[in-house]
Scaffold this motif. Structure first.
Motif, PDB file in Angstrom:
ATOM      1  N   ARG A  81      46.445  22.475 -12.840  1.00  0.00           N
ATOM      2  CA  ARG A  81      46.160  21.504 -13.900  1.00  0.00           C
ATOM      3  C   ARG A  81      44.677  21.156 -13.951  1.00  0.00           C
ATOM      4  NH1 ARG A  81      50.432  16.855 -12.605  1.00  0.00           N
ATOM      5  NH2 ARG A  81      49.881  17.565 -10.484  1.00  0.00           N
ATOM      6  N   GLY A  84      43.092  22.056 -17.113  1.00  0.00           N
ATOM      7  CA  GLY A  84      43.169  21.063 -18.180  1.00  0.00           C
ATOM      8  C   GLY A  84      42.130  19.979 -18.007  1.00  0.00           C
ATOM      9  N   CYS A  87      38.863  20.909 -19.387  1.00  0.00           N
ATOM     10  CA  CYS A  87      38.779  20.723 -20.840  1.00  0.00           C
ATOM     11  C   CYS A  87      38.426  19.283 -21.178  1.00  0.00           C
ATOM     12  CB  CYS A  87      40.098  21.109 -21.501  1.00  0.00           C
ATOM     13  SG  CYS A  87      40.491  22.873 -21.419  1.00  0.00           S
ATOM     14  N   HIS A  88      38.975  18.339 -20.439  1.00  0.00           N
ATOM     15  CA  HIS A  88      38.674  16.936 -20.722  1.00  0.00           C
ATOM     16  C   HIS A  88      37.242  16.571 -20.344  1.00  0.00           C
ATOM     17  CE1 HIS A  88      42.614  15.804 -22.216  1.00  0.00           C
ATOM     18  NE2 HIS A  88      43.116  16.600 -21.275  1.00  0.00           N
ATOM     19  N   VAL A 123      45.363  14.579 -16.860  1.00  0.00           N
ATOM     20  CA  VAL A 123      46.358  15.658 -16.794  1.00  0.00           C
ATOM     21  C   VAL A 123      47.425  15.385 -15.727  1.00  0.00           C
ATOM     22  CG1 VAL A 123      44.794  17.377 -17.742  1.00  0.00           C
ATOM     23  CG2 VAL A 123      44.908  17.063 -15.256  1.00  0.00           C
ATOM     24  N   PRO A 187      50.521  25.284 -16.395  1.00  0.00           N
ATOM     25  CA  PRO A 187      49.095  25.061 -16.690  1.00  0.00           C
ATOM     26  C   PRO A 187      48.257  26.326 -16.559  1.00  0.00           C
ATOM     27  CG  PRO A 187      49.581  24.290 -14.480  1.00  0.00           C
ATOM     28  CD  PRO A 187      50.902  24.752 -15.066  1.00  0.00           C
ATOM     29  N   TYR A 192      47.943  26.611 -22.485  1.00  0.00           N
ATOM     30  CA  TYR A 192      47.892  25.289 -21.860  1.00  0.00           C
ATOM     31  C   TYR A 192      46.579  24.584 -22.168  1.00  0.00           C
ATOM     32  CZ  TYR A 192      47.196  21.754 -18.231  1.00  0.00           C
ATOM     33  OH  TYR A 192      46.915  20.582 -17.570  1.00  0.00           O
ATOM     34  N   SER A 193      45.471  25.295 -22.076  1.00  0.00           N
ATOM     35  CA  SER A 193      44.170  24.637 -22.156  1.00  0.00           C
ATOM     36  C   SER A 193      43.757  24.273 -23.573  1.00  0.00           C
ATOM     37  CB  SER A 193      43.091  25.525 -21.521  1.00  0.00           C
ATOM     38  OG  SER A 193      43.174  25.471 -20.116  1.00  0.00           O
ATOM     39  N   GLN A 196      44.447  20.862 -24.832  1.00  0.00           N
ATOM     40  CA  GLN A 196      43.776  19.783 -24.103  1.00  0.00           C
ATOM     41  C   GLN A 196      42.478  19.355 -24.801  1.00  0.00           C
ATOM     42  OE1 GLN A 196      45.289  18.449 -21.506  1.00  0.00           O
ATOM     43  NE2 GLN A 196      46.878  20.022 -21.335  1.00  0.00           N
ATOM     44  N   CYS A 198      39.945  17.898 -27.563  1.00  0.00           N
ATOM     45  CA  CYS A 198      40.060  16.723 -28.425  1.00  0.00           C
ATOM     46  C   CYS A 198      40.125  17.134 -29.898  1.00  0.00           C
ATOM     47  CB  CYS A 198      38.890  15.777 -28.179  1.00  0.00           C
ATOM     48  SG  CYS A 198      37.270  16.465 -28.603  1.00  0.00           S
ATOM     49  N   ALA A 269      48.626  20.130 -31.144  1.00  0.00           N
ATOM     50  CA  ALA A 269      48.090  19.096 -30.254  1.00  0.00           C
ATOM     51  C   ALA A 269      47.824  17.835 -31.055  1.00  0.00           C
ATOM     52  CB  ALA A 269      46.792  19.576 -29.608  1.00  0.00           C
TER      53      ALA A 269
END
Length: 323
Positions: A81, A84, A87-88, A123, A187, A192-193, A196, A198, A269
């Motif tokens: 994870r 992810g 990505c944030h 995440v 993940p 998955y990514s 994530q 925005c 998303a």
């Protein structure tokens, strides 16, 4: 109407040529880059510095006789994870860039630790550095302060006065275990990514995907690796264990084949369905390694070949961009 992409997600397996393509773009005259490739002056975001700093945190923990927080001994993340969370961190970089956010802090390392912990929590993971003993955290922060400060300064140094004719290039690599069946689960991979990211990124992005085989990715990874420069975008290497476990395959071709709109990637998303235009630069026969050399040493015919290949990909992206 702008003639350039607002955001390009530059994606591929490790050592596929992402950083080399970025280096190529950085050496193209601005007007030509815009007219031929629909790419403005580059503002570059990359999750590799965070990967590197997580590894540095673990190295300092080992020196202090403590267990690693992020990585197994074999080099893989303990919890996938983290991809992810990366990505944030990029989401935060994106908003910082748009807002030209200048951070005033006594400790760039402590600020970085807080950012990493916050991304991990988004995440569903534990805040790793916050769980360290206070004296251990202080020692690690001191050891990493210069690197963290340099990283923060480099990020803020590219803040522009205007975003007119600018393109934000966001680079990352995702994949799954060698031999995995599609679709990738949990993940892993882009499935998955991508969700994530925005809304600001997803609604403004096109994907430039550099296509290589996993075998070619591994070959180029070991060819480029410079153990004396592990933090370099152009010359860092990934251990074989990680190449097989995390990047033994990827799922971009699968996502291309199972999209709702041709020549896009469907991303669901934030209660919205996005269709991200995609262009594919076929680098299965290596066209980009020469770009690691100084520009004056670039072979003109190889420059022409890579120019045609990238332009074909960006033309495909532009044909579906914000339609």
């Amino acid at each position: 109407m702008s003639n350039v992409f607002d955001v390009v997600l530059l994606m591929a397996l490790p050592a596929s040529g992402k950083s080399e393509v970025r280096n190529f773009m950085a050496n193209i005259e601005g007007k030509r880059l815009q007219e031929e490739f629909h790419i403005g002056e580059n503002l570059q975001l990359d999750d590799f510095p965070y990967v590197h700093m997580m590894n540095r945190i673990d190295e300092e923990l080992v020196k202090l006789g403590r267990p690693r927080s992020f990585y197994r001994e074999e080099g893989m993340f303990k919890d996938s994870r983290v991809y992810g969370a990366l990505c944030h961190l990029l989401n935060e970089d994106y908003h910082d860039l748009l807002d030209r956010n200048i951070v005033r802090t006594d400790s760039a390392a402590e600020y970085l630790f807080e950012r990493i912990d916050r991304a991990l929590q988004i995440v569903g993971m534990a805040p790793e550095t916050a769980l360290l003993e206070a004296d251990v955290r202080v020692k690690i922060a001191a050891a990493l302060e210069a690197e963290a400060r340099e990283m923060q300064d480099a990020k803020e140094a590219q803040y522009p006065q205007s975003f007119e004719n600018k393109t934000i290039i966001i680079e990352c690599a995702r994949g799954g275990k060698d031999g995995s069946a599609m679709p990738l689960c949990g993940p892993e991979g882009y499935q998955y990514s991508l969700p994530q990211f925005c809304p600001g990124i997803l609604q403004n992005a096109a994907i430039l995907y550099i296509w290589v085989t996993p075998e070619e990715s591994r070959r180029k990874n070991f060819a480029r690796a410079n153990p004396d420069d592990p933090g370099s975008n152009l010359f860092h290497g990934v251990p074989l264990s990680v190449m097989m476990a995390d990047y033994g395959c990827d799922d971009m071709q699968y996502l291309r084949e199972h999209t709702e709109v041709e020549n896009t990637i469907t991303v669901k998303a934030h209660d919205v369905t996005y269709h991200l235009p995609i262009g594919v630069f076929d680098n299965r026969v290596d066209k980009t390694s020469f770009l690691r050399a100084d520009k004056q040493d670039w072979d003109p015919q190889m420059v022409a070949d890579v120019t045609r290949a990238i332009r074909a990909a960006t033309d495909a992206m532009w044909s579906h961009y914000k339609k």
